[in-house]
Design an enzyme around this catalytic site. Sequence first.
Site, PDB file in Angstrom:
ATOM      1  N   ARG A  27      39.743  33.094  39.552  1.00 46.18           N
ATOM      2  CA  ARG A  27      41.199  33.195  39.328  1.00 46.18           C
ATOM      3  C   ARG A  27      42.006  32.823  40.563  1.00 46.18           C
ATOM      4  O   ARG A  27      43.066  33.421  40.805  1.00 46.18           O
ATOM      5  CB  ARG A  27      41.612  34.609  38.899  1.00 46.18           C
ATOM      6  CG  ARG A  27      41.127  35.032  37.554  1.00 46.18           C
ATOM      7  CD  ARG A  27      42.171  34.763  36.468  1.00 46.18           C
ATOM      8  NE  ARG A  27      41.599  35.041  35.166  1.00 46.18           N
ATOM      9  CZ  ARG A  27      41.893  36.112  34.439  1.00 46.18           C
ATOM     10  NH1 ARG A  27      42.766  36.980  34.862  1.00 46.18           N
ATOM     11  NH2 ARG A  27      41.322  36.290  33.283  1.00 46.18           N
ATOM     12  N   ARG A  31      48.459  34.681  39.188  1.00 45.72           N
ATOM     13  CA  ARG A  31      49.767  35.298  39.371  1.00 45.72           C
ATOM     14  C   ARG A  31      50.027  35.910  40.749  1.00 45.72           C
ATOM     15  O   ARG A  31      51.147  36.315  41.022  1.00 45.72           O
ATOM     16  CB  ARG A  31      49.988  36.353  38.282  1.00 45.72           C
ATOM     17  CG  ARG A  31      50.211  35.703  36.922  1.00 45.72           C
ATOM     18  CD  ARG A  31      50.161  36.719  35.810  1.00 45.72           C
ATOM     19  NE  ARG A  31      48.822  37.286  35.705  1.00 45.72           N
ATOM     20  CZ  ARG A  31      48.422  38.081  34.716  1.00 45.72           C
ATOM     21  NH1 ARG A  31      49.261  38.444  33.781  1.00 45.72           N
ATOM     22  NH2 ARG A  31      47.194  38.539  34.677  1.00 45.72           N
ATOM     23  N   ARG A  40      54.372  28.394  35.941  1.00 42.27           N
ATOM     24  CA  ARG A  40      54.190  29.062  34.656  1.00 42.27           C
ATOM     25  C   ARG A  40      55.545  29.271  33.977  1.00 42.27           C
ATOM     26  O   ARG A  40      55.672  29.099  32.757  1.00 42.27           O
ATOM     27  CB  ARG A  40      53.503  30.397  34.886  1.00 42.27           C
ATOM     28  CG  ARG A  40      53.142  31.150  33.640  1.00 42.27           C
ATOM     29  CD  ARG A  40      52.479  32.447  34.083  1.00 42.27           C
ATOM     30  NE  ARG A  40      52.030  33.267  32.993  1.00 42.27           N
ATOM     31  CZ  ARG A  40      52.812  34.064  32.277  1.00 42.27           C
ATOM     32  NH1 ARG A  40      54.094  34.120  32.547  1.00 42.27           N
ATOM     33  NH2 ARG A  40      52.312  34.789  31.299  1.00 42.27           N
ATOM     34  N   ASP A  77      41.278  28.565  30.129  1.00 43.72           N
ATOM     35  CA  ASP A  77      40.858  29.919  29.783  1.00 43.72           C
ATOM     36  C   ASP A  77      39.622  29.846  28.907  1.00 43.72           C
ATOM     37  O   ASP A  77      39.429  28.855  28.192  1.00 43.72           O
ATOM     38  CB  ASP A  77      41.971  30.673  29.047  1.00 43.72           C
ATOM     39  CG  ASP A  77      41.711  32.171  29.081  1.00 43.72           C
ATOM     40  OD1 ASP A  77      42.086  32.804  30.075  1.00 43.72           O
ATOM     41  OD2 ASP A  77      41.098  32.685  28.129  1.00 43.72           O
ATOM     42  N   TYR A 154      35.639  38.709  21.778  1.00 40.30           N
ATOM     43  CA  TYR A 154      37.058  38.510  21.450  1.00 40.30           C
ATOM     44  C   TYR A 154      37.237  38.023  20.015  1.00 40.30           C
ATOM     45  O   TYR A 154      38.212  38.357  19.340  1.00 40.30           O
ATOM     46  CB  TYR A 154      37.698  37.513  22.426  1.00 40.30           C
ATOM     47  CG  TYR A 154      37.863  38.075  23.824  1.00 40.30           C
ATOM     48  CD1 TYR A 154      38.975  38.850  24.149  1.00 40.30           C
ATOM     49  CD2 TYR A 154      36.913  37.848  24.810  1.00 40.30           C
ATOM     50  CE1 TYR A 154      39.127  39.380  25.417  1.00 40.30           C
ATOM     51  CE2 TYR A 154      37.060  38.366  26.095  1.00 40.30           C
ATOM     52  CZ  TYR A 154      38.170  39.133  26.389  1.00 40.30           C
ATOM     53  OH  TYR A 154      38.325  39.663  27.642  1.00 40.30           O
TER      54      TYR A 154
HETATM   55  O1  CP3 Z   1      39.289  31.182  37.860  1.00 36.82           O
HETATM   56  C1  CP3 Z   1      40.235  30.415  37.714  1.00 36.82           C
HETATM   57  O2  CP3 Z   1      41.142  30.289  38.577  1.00 36.82           O
HETATM   58  C2  CP3 Z   1      40.270  29.489  36.511  1.00 36.82           C
HETATM   59  C3  CP3 Z   1      41.073  29.883  35.403  1.00 36.82           C
HETATM   60  C4  CP3 Z   1      40.626  31.017  34.499  1.00 36.82           C
HETATM   61  C5  CP3 Z   1      41.559  31.818  33.801  1.00 36.82           C
HETATM   62  N1  CP3 Z   1      40.848  32.645  32.974  1.00 36.82           N
HETATM   63  C6  CP3 Z   1      43.017  31.733  33.921  1.00 36.82           C
HETATM   64  C7  CP3 Z   1      43.841  32.825  33.400  1.00 36.82           C
HETATM   65  C8  CP3 Z   1      39.345  31.425  34.115  1.00 36.82           C
HETATM   66  C9  CP3 Z   1      38.001  30.931  34.596  1.00 36.82           C
HETATM   67  C10 CP3 Z   1      39.516  32.450  33.138  1.00 36.82           C
HETATM   68  C11 CP3 Z   1      38.387  33.106  32.447  1.00 36.82           C
HETATM   69  C12 CP3 Z   1      38.628  34.236  31.553  1.00 36.82           C
HETATM   70  N2  CP3 Z   1      39.646  34.427  30.677  1.00 36.82           N
HETATM   71  C13 CP3 Z   1      37.710  35.283  31.363  1.00 36.82           C
HETATM   72  C14 CP3 Z   1      36.389  35.426  32.042  1.00 36.82           C
HETATM   73  C15 CP3 Z   1      36.498  35.873  33.441  1.00 36.82           C
HETATM   74  C16 CP3 Z   1      37.097  37.211  33.630  1.00 36.82           C
HETATM   75  O3  CP3 Z   1      38.201  37.262  34.201  1.00 36.82           O
HETATM   76  O4  CP3 Z   1      36.455  38.190  33.253  1.00 36.82           O
HETATM   77  C17 CP3 Z   1      38.254  36.156  30.401  1.00 36.82           C
HETATM   78  C18 CP3 Z   1      37.639  37.456  29.900  1.00 36.82           C
HETATM   79  C19 CP3 Z   1      39.468  35.591  29.955  1.00 36.82           C
HETATM   80  C20 CP3 Z   1      40.359  36.109  28.896  1.00 36.82           C
HETATM   81  C21 CP3 Z   1      41.708  36.354  29.407  1.00 36.82           C
HETATM   82  N3  CP3 Z   1      42.579  35.373  29.817  1.00 36.82           N
HETATM   83  C22 CP3 Z   1      42.356  37.597  29.568  1.00 36.82           C
HETATM   84  C23 CP3 Z   1      41.731  38.935  29.244  1.00 36.82           C
HETATM   85  C24 CP3 Z   1      43.642  37.322  30.066  1.00 36.82           C
HETATM   86  C25 CP3 Z   1      44.768  38.283  30.270  1.00 36.82           C
HETATM   87  C26 CP3 Z   1      44.650  38.880  31.616  1.00 36.82           C
HETATM   88  C27 CP3 Z   1      45.952  39.482  32.078  1.00 36.82           C
HETATM   89  O5  CP3 Z   1      45.872  40.079  33.158  1.00 36.82           O
HETATM   90  O6  CP3 Z   1      46.997  39.331  31.432  1.00 36.82           O
HETATM   91  C28 CP3 Z   1      43.757  35.930  30.266  1.00 36.82           C
HETATM   92  C29 CP3 Z   1      44.923  35.208  30.780  1.00 36.82           C
HETATM   93  C30 CP3 Z   1      44.710  34.366  32.023  1.00 36.82           C
HETATM   94  N4  CP3 Z   1      43.712  33.460  32.189  1.00 36.82           N
HETATM   95  C31 CP3 Z   1      45.539  34.331  33.186  1.00 36.82           C
HETATM   96  C32 CP3 Z   1      45.006  33.359  34.040  1.00 36.82           C
HETATM   97  C33 CP3 Z   1      45.539  32.900  35.368  1.00 36.82           C
HETATM   98  C34 CP3 Z   1      46.801  35.147  33.396  1.00 36.82           C
HETATM   99  C35 CP3 Z   1      47.806  34.601  32.433  1.00 36.82           C
HETATM  100  C36 CP3 Z   1      49.239  34.547  32.902  1.00 36.82           C
HETATM  101  O7  CP3 Z   1      49.586  33.680  33.731  1.00 36.82           O
HETATM  102  O8  CP3 Z   1      49.985  35.334  32.336  1.00 36.82           O
END
Ligand code: CP3
Length: 355
Positions: A27, A31, A40, A77, A154
């Site tokens: 990540r 944010r 964003r 994602d 999911y």
């Molecule tokens: O690592 C990176 O920088 C690459 C981008 C990436 C994102 N998600 C961007 C993202 C990667 C590799 C993921 C993987 C991901 N997504 C996983 C597996 C890894 C982990 O974190 O366990 C999972 C379970 C998800 C599912 C997911 N996506 C969730 C549960 C959420 C919400 C989280 C939250 O805090 O709101 C996301 C959204 C997400 N994916 C964000 C980002 C930067 C935040 C979204 C935003 O900008 O509002």
Amino acid sequence: MTPLRNDTLLRALLCEPTDYTPIWLMRQAGRYLPEYNATRARAGSFLALAKSPALATEVTLQPLERFALDAAILFSDILTVPDAMGLGLSFTAGEGPRFERPLRDEAAIRALAAPDPGAELRYVLDAVREIRRALDGRVPLIGFSGSPYTLACYMVEGSGSADWRTVKTMLYARPDLLRRILEVNTRAVTDYLNAQIEAGAQAVMIFDTWGGSLGHRAYEQFSLAYMREVVAGLTKVNEGRRIPSIIFTKGGGQWLEAIASSGCDAVGLDWTTDAGQARRRVGDRVALQGNLDPLALFAPPDSVREEARRVLEGFGTAPGHVFNLGHGIAQQTPVESVAALVDEVLTYSKRMRQS
Ligand code: CP3
């Protein structure tokens, strides 16, 4: 394609010697960066950002402008795959992901099919190509996917969950239905990762975020077995170079040997596993990636540097360590902590190799 100017990450993932320990952060584009929040906001939503190759390229490169990171990771994602299968993904503020049509009945599960990455996920492949052009050989690009089981969590639950009761009920009550989903997901994940490799991803990572919530036997049968099949189906060489694969099961420390024997090149570790013990358990069979507690970044920079040195010393100087956090970087993380971490990993890991 421009030749790669910094291949430290790729060499470490293949257990080849490097001058220092490469670092990237799960990540890393997210944010905690004000410039990410600005892009964003311009996109309107997280999904609009992820679905625009130009904006996804912009945010993928943002952390590289600030920190001397050794890799870029595709901005996307894991849930784009079930979205492409027609489950209807949305993100609601403060609540995380939600599917409009979760897999709850046998008919929907029988009708499930792997998407064609070149069609439904075309925007991801376009982003990979655009990011490679923008990187211009600076550092390698990591592609990724969720694991078949984590995606199923999911898809069945319809959202995140504290105990994954719906999907685990299916596992124990109707394992045949869960297996059918996992078979489709295995095909989907393999095709998706190979399409990313074809488009220019130079390493790939499988995020098995929820594999660690499974029982001992269930982990082997419902998560690891399918990841093994994915890894076996991956394209091994592209552009004349080996494409390393990384498996990360959060909470999977007790299964380290089994994961290391799955055929992957590297294993991701969360912060609950001791680095030195992990190295002794897998020997030089695989590279290890990790494993600083992401919450350690909430302490002052001097403490961050101390914790970074502790992780580096735990892994030692044998080839095959990629520095990372044990999970994604938290939203409120101070940017100065990340700067201190990246600087310390570079300088201290160089010094360790000289003494
Ligand atoms: O690592 C990176 O920088 C690459 C981008 C990436 C994102 N998600 C961007 C993202 C990667 C590799 C993921 C993987 C991901 N997504 C996983 C597996 C890894 C982990 O974190 O366990 C999972 C379970 C998800 C599912 C997911 N996506 C969730 C549960 C959420 C919400 C989280 C939250 O805090 O709101 C996301 C959204 C997400 N994916 C964000 C980002 C930067 C935040 C979204 C935003 O900008 O509002």
